[in-house]
Design a protein around this motif. Structure first.
Motif, PDB file in Angstrom:
ATOM      1  N   VAL A  66      69.413  28.136  69.782  1.00 40.02           N
ATOM      2  CA  VAL A  66      69.248  26.728  69.986  1.00 40.02           C
ATOM      3  C   VAL A  66      68.177  25.656  71.004  1.00 40.02           C
ATOM      4  O   VAL A  66      67.328  25.192  70.521  1.00 40.02           O
ATOM      5  CB  VAL A  66      70.923  25.978  70.219  1.00 40.02           C
ATOM      6  CG1 VAL A  66      70.118  24.257  69.785  1.00 40.02           C
ATOM      7  CG2 VAL A  66      71.337  26.104  68.793  1.00 40.02           C
ATOM      8  N   ILE A  67      68.791  26.520  72.104  1.00 40.28           N
ATOM      9  CA  ILE A  67      68.005  25.055  73.411  1.00 40.28           C
ATOM     10  C   ILE A  67      66.651  26.058  74.186  1.00 40.28           C
ATOM     11  O   ILE A  67      65.714  24.866  74.228  1.00 40.28           O
ATOM     12  CB  ILE A  67      69.210  25.403  74.327  1.00 40.28           C
ATOM     13  CG1 ILE A  67      70.540  23.991  74.236  1.00 40.28           C
ATOM     14  CG2 ILE A  67      68.169  24.604  75.128  1.00 40.28           C
ATOM     15  CD1 ILE A  67      69.794  23.048  73.588  1.00 40.28           C
ATOM     16  N   GLY A  68      66.796  26.871  73.895  1.00 38.02           N
ATOM     17  CA  GLY A  68      65.066  27.858  74.051  1.00 38.02           C
ATOM     18  C   GLY A  68      64.091  27.060  73.106  1.00 38.02           C
ATOM     19  O   GLY A  68      62.922  27.803  74.035  1.00 38.02           O
ATOM     20  N   LYS A  69      64.355  26.265  72.009  1.00 36.94           N
ATOM     21  CA  LYS A  69      62.674  26.075  71.490  1.00 36.94           C
ATOM     22  C   LYS A  69      62.349  25.177  72.162  1.00 36.94           C
ATOM     23  O   LYS A  69      60.945  24.791  72.259  1.00 36.94           O
ATOM     24  CB  LYS A  69      62.985  25.778  70.524  1.00 36.94           C
ATOM     25  CG  LYS A  69      63.698  24.553  70.732  1.00 36.94           C
ATOM     26  CD  LYS A  69      63.962  23.373  68.734  1.00 36.94           C
ATOM     27  CE  LYS A  69      64.109  21.968  68.980  1.00 36.94           C
ATOM     28  NZ  LYS A  69      64.916  21.634  67.535  1.00 36.94           N
ATOM     29  N   TYR A  70      63.378  24.783  73.417  1.00 35.87           N
ATOM     30  CA  TYR A  70      62.483  23.295  74.101  1.00 35.87           C
ATOM     31  C   TYR A  70      61.278  24.587  75.128  1.00 35.87           C
ATOM     32  O   TYR A  70      60.693  23.209  75.881  1.00 35.87           O
ATOM     33  CB  TYR A  70      63.647  22.384  74.701  1.00 35.87           C
ATOM     34  CG  TYR A  70      64.012  21.505  73.777  1.00 35.87           C
ATOM     35  CD1 TYR A  70      63.379  20.586  72.894  1.00 35.87           C
ATOM     36  CD2 TYR A  70      65.480  22.179  73.500  1.00 35.87           C
ATOM     37  CE1 TYR A  70      64.556  19.974  71.675  1.00 35.87           C
ATOM     38  CE2 TYR A  70      65.846  21.498  71.899  1.00 35.87           C
ATOM     39  CZ  TYR A  70      65.812  20.543  71.382  1.00 35.87           C
ATOM     40  OH  TYR A  70      66.180  20.041  70.631  1.00 35.87           O
ATOM     41  N   ASP A  71      61.368  25.428  75.596  1.00 30.27           N
ATOM     42  CA  ASP A  71      61.164  25.993  76.725  1.00 30.27           C
ATOM     43  C   ASP A  71      59.462  26.230  75.894  1.00 30.27           C
ATOM     44  O   ASP A  71      58.756  26.718  76.478  1.00 30.27           O
ATOM     45  CB  ASP A  71      61.904  27.408  77.462  1.00 30.27           C
ATOM     46  CG  ASP A  71      63.076  27.193  77.691  1.00 30.27           C
ATOM     47  OD1 ASP A  71      62.732  26.137  78.671  1.00 30.27           O
ATOM     48  OD2 ASP A  71      63.995  28.094  77.617  1.00 30.27           O
ATOM     49  N   LEU A  72      59.622  26.738  74.790  1.00 27.24           N
ATOM     50  CA  LEU A  72      58.584  27.326  73.761  1.00 27.24           C
ATOM     51  C   LEU A  72      58.293  25.562  74.086  1.00 27.24           C
ATOM     52  O   LEU A  72      56.700  26.001  74.191  1.00 27.24           O
ATOM     53  CB  LEU A  72      59.400  27.839  72.981  1.00 27.24           C
ATOM     54  CG  LEU A  72      60.122  29.461  72.679  1.00 27.24           C
ATOM     55  CD1 LEU A  72      60.021  29.345  71.364  1.00 27.24           C
ATOM     56  CD2 LEU A  72      59.125  30.319  73.282  1.00 27.24           C
ATOM     57  N   MET A 116      68.981  19.566  63.619  1.00 27.21           N
ATOM     58  CA  MET A 116      68.932  20.322  65.018  1.00 27.21           C
ATOM     59  C   MET A 116      69.389  19.134  65.720  1.00 27.21           C
ATOM     60  O   MET A 116      69.891  20.250  66.724  1.00 27.21           O
ATOM     61  CB  MET A 116      67.987  21.077  65.694  1.00 27.21           C
ATOM     62  CG  MET A 116      67.416  22.568  64.155  1.00 27.21           C
ATOM     63  SD  MET A 116      69.257  23.769  64.402  1.00 27.21           S
ATOM     64  CE  MET A 116      68.933  24.487  65.633  1.00 27.21           C
ATOM     65  N   GLU A 117      68.589  18.307  66.096  1.00 28.18           N
ATOM     66  CA  GLU A 117      69.104  17.422  67.317  1.00 28.18           C
ATOM     67  C   GLU A 117      70.530  17.241  67.067  1.00 28.18           C
ATOM     68  O   GLU A 117      70.945  16.684  67.870  1.00 28.18           O
ATOM     69  CB  GLU A 117      67.986  16.500  67.139  1.00 28.18           C
ATOM     70  CG  GLU A 117      66.334  16.672  67.730  1.00 28.18           C
ATOM     71  CD  GLU A 117      66.039  15.797  67.862  1.00 28.18           C
ATOM     72  OE1 GLU A 117      66.279  14.767  67.717  1.00 28.18           O
ATOM     73  OE2 GLU A 117      64.564  15.120  68.149  1.00 28.18           O
ATOM     74  N   LEU A 118      70.630  16.564  65.473  1.00 28.77           N
ATOM     75  CA  LEU A 118      72.390  16.401  65.681  1.00 28.77           C
ATOM     76  C   LEU A 118      73.054  17.080  66.043  1.00 28.77           C
ATOM     77  O   LEU A 118      73.896  16.941  66.302  1.00 28.77           O
ATOM     78  CB  LEU A 118      72.376  15.952  63.637  1.00 28.77           C
ATOM     79  CG  LEU A 118      71.719  14.995  62.901  1.00 28.77           C
ATOM     80  CD1 LEU A 118      71.942  14.709  61.787  1.00 28.77           C
ATOM     81  CD2 LEU A 118      72.570  13.368  63.969  1.00 28.77           C
ATOM     82  N   ILE A 119      73.204  18.491  65.786  1.00 28.73           N
ATOM     83  CA  ILE A 119      73.426  19.628  65.996  1.00 28.73           C
ATOM     84  C   ILE A 119      73.581  19.389  67.422  1.00 28.73           C
ATOM     85  O   ILE A 119      75.185  19.589  68.362  1.00 28.73           O
ATOM     86  CB  ILE A 119      73.469  20.996  65.898  1.00 28.73           C
ATOM     87  CG1 ILE A 119      73.419  20.915  64.638  1.00 28.73           C
ATOM     88  CG2 ILE A 119      73.995  22.119  66.482  1.00 28.73           C
ATOM     89  CD1 ILE A 119      72.888  22.322  63.574  1.00 28.73           C
ATOM     90  N   VAL A 120      72.855  19.391  68.728  1.00 33.99           N
ATOM     91  CA  VAL A 120      72.650  19.444  69.989  1.00 33.99           C
ATOM     92  C   VAL A 120      73.794  18.025  70.554  1.00 33.99           C
ATOM     93  O   VAL A 120      74.275  18.611  71.343  1.00 33.99           O
ATOM     94  CB  VAL A 120      70.941  19.605  69.778  1.00 33.99           C
ATOM     95  CG1 VAL A 120      71.193  18.846  72.105  1.00 33.99           C
ATOM     96  CG2 VAL A 120      70.190  20.389  70.048  1.00 33.99           C
ATOM     97  N   ARG A 121      73.489  17.179  69.771  1.00 36.40           N
ATOM     98  CA  ARG A 121      74.118  15.675  70.421  1.00 36.40           C
ATOM     99  C   ARG A 121      75.436  15.429  70.067  1.00 36.40           C
ATOM    100  O   ARG A 121      75.844  14.667  70.866  1.00 36.40           O
ATOM    101  CB  ARG A 121      73.155  14.680  69.848  1.00 36.40           C
ATOM    102  CG  ARG A 121      71.573  14.489  70.247  1.00 36.40           C
ATOM    103  CD  ARG A 121      70.958  13.201  69.882  1.00 36.40           C
ATOM    104  NE  ARG A 121      69.307  13.441  70.231  1.00 36.40           N
ATOM    105  CZ  ARG A 121      68.817  12.424  69.825  1.00 36.40           C
ATOM    106  NH1 ARG A 121      68.499  11.930  68.449  1.00 36.40           N
ATOM    107  NH2 ARG A 121      67.443  12.376  70.331  1.00 36.40           N
TER     108      ARG A 121
END
Length: 201
Positions: free
Chosen positions: A64-70, A115-120
């Motif tokens: 989930v968080i890895g997309k921010y690395d990309l 996806m942001e809702l999932i993260v938050r």
């Protein structure tokens, strides 16, 4: 030279696999929910073994968080591709063109918002998200510093970090204004207006 080509191919292949896994996982998360989706299900939907999955991501959270690395890598590469003599602020504005399609495309934005809702909604994921976004900015700070001719006179110069931080604040302000306006104006124009607020190098 012969050593760099295989490494480049491997890296591109890895990124493609990570992107595909991320897309497959997002589909499952949106359909079943994040907590109810397992790594086994993600790997099966992507047509790979669980062992292969772990070659690309160490956990479901990392997926989930890895997309921010990309995302950070894409921004850094885009900045590297800008002319060296271009004003830094203009380079950052052009780099942010990467975000325009994500924001203006209804389907992509809906996925990203979900996806942001999932993260938050997860304290653990949100903490890691903040760490990743800090890394994204750090990737650009060094590059901005190298474009400022006077940087280096002092071992501690806050300007590169301030410039990058201000640019990201403009992007966020533009996104919020665009959403609140019911998208009556193209997001790119909102971004232009936000970044025109500052007169920087």
């Amino acid at each position: 030279m012969t050593e760099k080509i295989p490494q480049s191919i491997r890296e591109r292949t890895r990124r493609l696999a990570q992107t595909e896994l991320t897309t497959v996982a997002q589909d499952l998360f949106l359909e079943r929910g994040y907590e109810k989706t397992t790594v086994d299900e993600i790997a099966a939907a992507a047509g790979m073994s669980k062992r292969t999955f772990f070659r690309y991501f160490s956990s479901k959270d990392d997926l989930v968080i890895g997309k921010y690395d990309l995302f950070g890598d894409r921004l850094a590469e885009a900045l590297d591709a800008r002319p060296a003599d271009e004003p830094v602020w203009e380079s950052l504005r052009r780099v942010f063109d990467i975000t325009v399609d994500y924001v203006e495309d209804d389907y992509t934005r809906a996925r990203n918002d979900a996806m942001e809702l999932i993260v938050r909604g997860s304290a653990q994921l949100n903490a890691r998200y903040l760490e990743k976004m800090q890394r994204v900015q750090e990737l650009l700070v060094g590059r901005v510093a190298s474009r400022l001719p006077s940087v280096g006179a002092s071992p501690i110069d806050p300007r590169p970090a301030a410039i990058v931080g201000a640019a990201f604040a403009c992007m966020q302000a533009a996104r919020l204004a665009w959403l609140e306006s019911d998208q009556q104006q193209p997001f790119a124009e909102c971004l232009d207006k936000a970044m025109e607020t500052f007169i920087v190098v």
